[in-house]
Design a protein around this motif. Structure first.
Motif, PDB file in Angstrom:
ATOM      1  N   ASP A 184       0.834  -1.294   0.102  1.00 17.64           N
ATOM      2  CA  ASP A 184       0.046   0.088  -0.032  1.00 17.64           C
ATOM      3  C   ASP A 184       0.930   1.277  -0.078  1.00 17.64           C
ATOM      4  OD1 ASP A 184      -2.147  -1.512  -0.078  1.00 17.64           O
ATOM      5  OD2 ASP A 184      -3.050  -0.845   1.685  1.00 17.64           O
ATOM      6  N   ALA A 185       2.120   1.136   0.061  1.00 19.92           N
ATOM      7  CA  ALA A 185       3.031   2.284   0.033  1.00 19.92           C
ATOM      8  C   ALA A 185       3.053   2.844  -1.506  1.00 19.92           C
ATOM      9  CB  ALA A 185       4.468   1.821   0.498  1.00 19.92           C
ATOM     10  N   HIS A 186       2.456   1.861  -2.390  1.00 17.92           N
ATOM     11  CA  HIS A 186       2.408   2.315  -3.725  1.00 17.92           C
ATOM     12  C   HIS A 186       0.892   2.081  -4.366  1.00 17.92           C
ATOM     13  CE1 HIS A 186       6.811   3.085  -4.389  1.00 17.92           C
ATOM     14  NE2 HIS A 186       6.952   2.105  -3.588  1.00 17.92           N
ATOM     15  N   ARG A 187      -0.045   2.035  -3.424  1.00 23.96           N
ATOM     16  CA  ARG A 187      -1.235   2.015  -3.947  1.00 23.96           C
ATOM     17  C   ARG A 187      -1.884   2.999  -4.886  1.00 23.96           C
ATOM     18  NH1 ARG A 187      -6.465   0.949   0.127  1.00 23.96           N
ATOM     19  NH2 ARG A 187      -7.653  -0.103  -1.428  1.00 23.96           N
ATOM     20  N   ASN A 188      -1.159   3.202  -5.989  1.00 19.50           N
ATOM     21  CA  ASN A 188      -1.610   4.254  -6.943  1.00 19.50           C
ATOM     22  C   ASN A 188      -2.309   3.359  -8.036  1.00 19.50           C
ATOM     23  OD1 ASN A 188      -0.394   6.695  -5.677  1.00 19.50           O
ATOM     24  ND2 ASN A 188       1.428   5.850  -6.502  1.00 19.50           N
ATOM     25  N   VAL A 189      -3.651   4.022  -8.394  1.00 23.92           N
ATOM     26  CA  VAL A 189      -4.098   3.273  -9.742  1.00 23.92           C
ATOM     27  C   VAL A 189      -4.340   4.401 -10.840  1.00 23.92           C
ATOM     28  CG1 VAL A 189      -6.202   1.970 -10.503  1.00 23.92           C
ATOM     29  CG2 VAL A 189      -5.384   1.604  -8.257  1.00 23.92           C
ATOM     30  N   TYR A 190      -4.166   3.955 -12.095  1.00 24.14           N
ATOM     31  CA  TYR A 190      -4.067   5.021 -13.068  1.00 24.14           C
ATOM     32  C   TYR A 190      -5.308   4.757 -13.912  1.00 24.14           C
ATOM     33  CZ  TYR A 190       0.390   6.455 -11.516  1.00 24.14           C
ATOM     34  OH  TYR A 190       1.370   6.851 -10.556  1.00 24.14           O
ATOM     35  N   VAL A 191      -5.905   5.669 -14.750  1.00 29.41           N
ATOM     36  CA  VAL A 191      -6.985   5.423 -15.635  1.00 29.41           C
ATOM     37  C   VAL A 191      -6.382   5.806 -17.061  1.00 29.41           C
ATOM     38  CG1 VAL A 191      -9.326   6.132 -16.417  1.00 29.41           C
ATOM     39  CG2 VAL A 191      -8.935   5.747 -13.711  1.00 29.41           C
ATOM     40  N   LEU A 192      -6.548   5.069 -18.114  1.00 30.14           N
ATOM     41  CA  LEU A 192      -6.200   5.625 -19.374  1.00 30.14           C
ATOM     42  C   LEU A 192      -7.141   6.692 -19.802  1.00 30.14           C
ATOM     43  CD1 LEU A 192      -3.954   5.331 -21.556  1.00 30.14           C
ATOM     44  CD2 LEU A 192      -5.348   3.468 -22.369  1.00 30.14           C
ATOM     45  N   ARG A 193      -6.698   7.669 -20.187  1.00 33.38           N
ATOM     46  CA  ARG A 193      -7.962   8.835 -20.821  1.00 33.38           C
ATOM     47  C   ARG A 193      -7.077   9.744 -21.722  1.00 33.38           C
ATOM     48  NH1 ARG A 193     -13.268   9.751 -21.222  1.00 33.38           N
ATOM     49  NH2 ARG A 193     -13.824  11.660 -20.516  1.00 33.38           N
ATOM     50  N   GLY A 194      -7.559   9.650 -23.106  1.00 37.20           N
ATOM     51  CA  GLY A 194      -6.932  10.312 -24.046  1.00 37.20           C
ATOM     52  C   GLY A 194      -5.636   9.905 -24.260  1.00 37.20           C
ATOM     53  N   GLY A 195      -5.342   8.661 -24.196  1.00 35.36           N
ATOM     54  CA  GLY A 195      -4.118   7.897 -24.538  1.00 35.36           C
ATOM     55  C   GLY A 195      -2.988   8.177 -23.582  1.00 35.36           C
ATOM     56  N   ARG A 196      -3.257   8.719 -22.372  1.00 33.89           N
ATOM     57  CA  ARG A 196      -2.488   8.827 -21.327  1.00 33.89           C
ATOM     58  C   ARG A 196      -2.884   8.401 -20.108  1.00 33.89           C
ATOM     59  NH1 ARG A 196      -1.108  13.602 -18.024  1.00 33.89           N
ATOM     60  NH2 ARG A 196      -3.233  14.752 -18.873  1.00 33.89           N
ATOM     61  N   PHE A 251     -15.220   6.125 -14.983  1.00 29.09           N
ATOM     62  CA  PHE A 251     -15.047   5.465 -14.004  1.00 29.09           C
ATOM     63  C   PHE A 251     -16.242   4.112 -13.530  1.00 29.09           C
ATOM     64  CE2 PHE A 251     -14.166   9.589 -12.060  1.00 29.09           C
ATOM     65  CZ  PHE A 251     -12.745   9.576 -11.899  1.00 29.09           C
ATOM     66  N   GLY A 252     -17.220   4.332 -14.056  1.00 30.54           N
ATOM     67  CA  GLY A 252     -18.114   3.067 -14.114  1.00 30.54           C
ATOM     68  C   GLY A 252     -17.819   2.126 -15.219  1.00 30.54           C
ATOM     69  N   ASP A 253     -17.425   2.702 -16.405  1.00 31.43           N
ATOM     70  CA  ASP A 253     -17.154   1.716 -17.390  1.00 31.43           C
ATOM     71  C   ASP A 253     -15.808   0.934 -17.229  1.00 31.43           C
ATOM     72  OD1 ASP A 253     -17.837   0.798 -20.310  1.00 31.43           O
ATOM     73  OD2 ASP A 253     -15.662   1.556 -20.283  1.00 31.43           O
ATOM     74  N   SER A 254     -14.796   1.619 -16.824  1.00 29.85           N
ATOM     75  CA  SER A 254     -13.422   0.967 -16.527  1.00 29.85           C
ATOM     76  C   SER A 254     -13.353   0.012 -15.313  1.00 29.85           C
ATOM     77  CB  SER A 254     -12.269   2.084 -16.448  1.00 29.85           C
ATOM     78  OG  SER A 254     -12.687   2.928 -15.573  1.00 29.85           O
ATOM     79  N   LEU A 271     -16.228  -0.426 -12.399  1.00 33.61           N
ATOM     80  CA  LEU A 271     -17.112  -1.320 -12.059  1.00 33.61           C
ATOM     81  C   LEU A 271     -17.555  -2.391 -13.033  1.00 33.61           C
ATOM     82  CD1 LEU A 271     -19.614   1.276 -10.430  1.00 33.61           C
ATOM     83  CD2 LEU A 271     -17.698   0.232  -9.261  1.00 33.61           C
ATOM     84  N   ALA A 272     -17.744  -1.949 -14.159  1.00 32.59           N
ATOM     85  CA  ALA A 272     -18.128  -3.030 -15.036  1.00 32.59           C
ATOM     86  C   ALA A 272     -16.961  -3.678 -15.698  1.00 32.59           C
ATOM     87  CB  ALA A 272     -18.749  -2.162 -16.503  1.00 32.59           C
ATOM     88  N   GLY A 273     -15.648  -3.218 -15.259  1.00 38.00           N
ATOM     89  CA  GLY A 273     -14.332  -3.672 -15.871  1.00 38.00           C
ATOM     90  C   GLY A 273     -14.106  -5.011 -14.952  1.00 38.00           C
ATOM     91  N   ILE A 274     -14.573  -4.848 -13.445  1.00 39.47           N
ATOM     92  CA  ILE A 274     -14.396  -6.059 -12.560  1.00 39.47           C
ATOM     93  C   ILE A 274     -15.347  -7.268 -13.347  1.00 39.47           C
ATOM     94  CG2 ILE A 274     -15.099  -7.251 -10.395  1.00 39.47           C
ATOM     95  CD1 ILE A 274     -14.741  -4.076  -9.460  1.00 39.47           C
ATOM     96  N   HIS A 275     -16.067  -7.079 -14.104  1.00 47.36           N
ATOM     97  CA  HIS A 275     -17.075  -8.287 -14.689  1.00 47.36           C
ATOM     98  C   HIS A 275     -16.840  -8.316 -16.270  1.00 47.36           C
ATOM     99  CE1 HIS A 275     -19.530  -8.517 -10.966  1.00 47.36           C
ATOM    100  NE2 HIS A 275     -19.447  -7.056 -11.064  1.00 47.36           N
ATOM    101  N   VAL A 276     -16.013  -7.619 -16.608  1.00 49.41           N
ATOM    102  CA  VAL A 276     -15.560  -7.425 -17.897  1.00 49.41           C
ATOM    103  C   VAL A 276     -16.881  -7.411 -19.153  1.00 49.41           C
ATOM    104  CG1 VAL A 276     -13.276  -8.616 -17.910  1.00 49.41           C
ATOM    105  CG2 VAL A 276     -15.056 -10.157 -18.138  1.00 49.41           C
ATOM    106  N   ALA A 277     -17.724  -6.377 -18.439  1.00 52.22           N
ATOM    107  CA  ALA A 277     -19.058  -6.415 -19.200  1.00 52.22           C
ATOM    108  C   ALA A 277     -19.442  -5.176 -19.527  1.00 52.22           C
ATOM    109  CB  ALA A 277     -20.144  -7.011 -17.920  1.00 52.22           C
ATOM    110  N   ASP A 278     -20.321  -4.888 -20.228  1.00 52.47           N
ATOM    111  CA  ASP A 278     -21.075  -3.627 -20.478  1.00 52.47           C
ATOM    112  C   ASP A 278     -22.021  -3.414 -19.617  1.00 52.47           C
ATOM    113  OD1 ASP A 278     -22.793  -1.796 -21.640  1.00 52.47           O
ATOM    114  OD2 ASP A 278     -23.389  -2.965 -23.487  1.00 52.47           O
ATOM    115  N   PRO A 279     -21.825  -1.843 -19.018  1.00 54.08           N
ATOM    116  CA  PRO A 279     -22.464  -1.755 -18.049  1.00 54.08           C
ATOM    117  C   PRO A 279     -23.922  -1.146 -18.024  1.00 54.08           C
ATOM    118  CG  PRO A 279     -21.014   0.409 -18.642  1.00 54.08           C
ATOM    119  CD  PRO A 279     -20.702  -1.123 -19.270  1.00 54.08           C
ATOM    120  N   ALA A 280     -24.336  -1.315 -19.470  1.00 49.30           N
ATOM    121  CA  ALA A 280     -25.896  -1.237 -19.674  1.00 49.30           C
ATOM    122  C   ALA A 280     -26.737  -2.370 -19.442  1.00 49.30           C
ATOM    123  CB  ALA A 280     -25.905  -0.536 -21.143  1.00 49.30           C
ATOM    124  N   TYR A 281     -25.790  -3.646 -19.292  1.00 45.40           N
ATOM    125  CA  TYR A 281     -26.206  -4.817 -19.112  1.00 45.40           C
ATOM    126  C   TYR A 281     -26.381  -5.328 -17.648  1.00 45.40           C
ATOM    127  CZ  TYR A 281     -26.986  -9.928 -20.047  1.00 45.40           C
ATOM    128  OH  TYR A 281     -27.353 -11.139 -19.919  1.00 45.40           O
TER     129      TYR A 281
END
Length: 448
Positions: free
Chosen positions: A84-96, A169-172, A174-184
């Motif tokens: 947890d000293a390195h508990r950073n998480v990143y999100v890819l957005r706009g290629g970065r 956030f929701g797509d990457s 919450l839905a990402g945990i289930h490798v799913a479409d959040p609309a489903y």
């Protein structure tokens, strides 16, 4: 024909946990597993100093059942926490890669300044998230108005936090945990705590603030939010199996379960057949397999309803690199990717940062996730193409040009359950239709 009190079909973690519980109660059982190993999707490969997970790399201590099982079975001393000293998480957005906003609990912002500092959302998108406490709670079930108790994850997140929050956030996450479409996905089946917070407090943020401040931590709980084992998650399977004293048979595939409780099985190598007449059956296979085994049961609607449960395929590609050949800091647990980004991979865990002893000194281990809803075709690619796909996206995102010193692929075909809207109601109906001697259990129904 063998007479047994309980027959367990399936030797994944659900079947093994059921065997342990029966054993604690002094009830005899036979467990049949078609594969030549126990553990199902929990599998660890240890090679050249690397500890490579095929499925889950840890479990969540906020949901206490896993660590309590390990404690009760006497091997909790093998736990390791996350780094947890390195508990950073990143999100890819706009290629970065962008750091996850400070103070977020998954999709719930608990630190206004932390969210406002982030460049993942527009100012309007941030304000919309922070305005969540002013959004009226959804009405309870009202058939006249067309409102039911459940709704999709996408509808819930957008209604409470706004469209940008859903897309980023929701797509990457919450839905990402289930490798799913959040609309489903069903929000009630996947994140019931969010639904309960809205109902109880009128706001997810307000409810989370209340529960975070008032939650009393179990003094016996592990110290970090996620926990694994020094030698990998397969320790969970090996240690539990070593403590089971019942009749456990691998390489036995159940072929049919009749209405009179007669269970037929065949040995996968020799072709030998066996029949059992248990007092009760715990069926811990996936719903699709359960439907085939129960075909012709006295209540045909059971098999019909089991066919409603859908799955998707996914895979992992683990790559080991020499650290002196990487020009990107691995200062976090990895990154997630919204589906709007033009990548083939879905996420990447920096395994050797997240957990100790995942790579030998001087090396790093990364695990890339592929497939899932809308991208299942990638799982069927040949090994060399799948590795090339993963490397191409890592090169684009992290600038990694080095060739891996080790690579491992795990494919999980039709193995990821998709909890569609109405999932909980379907489970309740299914349980009512099952005969009293039959229990359906496992990731298809209640918890991935």
């Amino acid at each position: 024909m063998s007479q047994v009190p309980v027959l367990i079909v399936g030797g994944g973690i659900t079947g093994l946990a059921a065997a342990w519980e029966l054993q604690q109660r002094g009830i005899a059982y036979v467990l049949l597993e078609s594969a030549d190993r126990l553990g199902g999707k929990i599998i660890t490969e240890r090679a050249d100093g690397f500890v490579i997970e095929g499925g889950a790399d840890s479990f969540l201590t906020q949901k206490p059942w896993a660590w309590q099982l390990c404690r009760d079975a006497g091997f909790a001393d093998q736990f390791i926490g996350t780094n947890d000293a390195h508990r950073n998480v990143y999100v890819l957005r706009g290629g970065r890669l962008h750091p996850f906003p400070r103070g977020m609990r998954l999709i719930v912002p608990l630190d206004e300044a932390g969210l406002r500092e982030s460049d993942l959302l527009s100012d309007a998108g941030k304000q919309r998230m922070l305005d969540e406490p002013t959004i009226p709670p959804r009405l309870m079930s009202d058939p006249i108005m067309g409102v039911t108790d459940d709704e999709s994850m996408a509808a819930f997140v957008e209604r409470r936090f706004g469209k940008e929050a859903l897309d980023v956030f929701g797509d990457s996450l919450l839905a990402g945990i289930h490798v799913a479409d959040p609309a489903y996905l069903s929000i009630a089946a996947t994140f019931p705590n969010y639904v309960q917070l809205e109902r109880t407090y009128g706001s997810v943020i307000r409810g989370m603030q209340q529960t975070v401040n008032s939650a009393a931590r179990d003094p016996d709980a592990p110290p970090t939010a996620f926990v694994s084992f020094k030698n990998g998650m397969q320790t969970l399977i090996e240690s539990l199996a070593a403590r089971l004293t019942g009749d456990i048979r691998t390489g036995w595939r159940v072929t049919h379960i009749a209405a009179d409780r007669t269970v037929t099985a065949v040995h996968t190598e020799s072709g030998a057949q066996a029949t059992f007449k248990p007092d009760a059956v715990i069926l811990s296979t996936q719903a699709g397999i359960a439907a085939k085994l129960l075909n012709g049961l006295a209540a045909p609607s059971v098999t019909e309803r089991l066919s409603y449960f859908e799955t998707v395929s996914s895979g992992t590609v683990s790559l080991g690199f020499r650290t002196d050949q990487l020009n990107h800091d691995l200062d976090g647990f990895g990154f997630v990717i919204p589906r709007s980004e033009p990548t083939r991979i879905r996420a990447c865990t920096w395994s050797s940062t997240k957990l100790a002893d995942r790579a030998p000194d001087g090396y790093a281990l990364l695990r890339v996730f592929v497939g899932g809803s809308g991208r299942e075709a990638d799982v069927a690619l040949p090994d060399d193409q799948l590795i090339a796909l993963a490397r191409a996206d890592l090169r684009q995102i992290m600038g990694i040009d080095a060739a891996p010193v080790i690579s491992r692929i795990f494919r999980w075909r039709d193995a990821n359950p998709q909890y569609a809207v109405g999932h909980i109601e379907r489970i309740a109906q299914l349980n009512e239709l099952c005969p009293l001697w039959l229990t359906l259990a496992g990731c298809s129904y209640d918890g991935v």
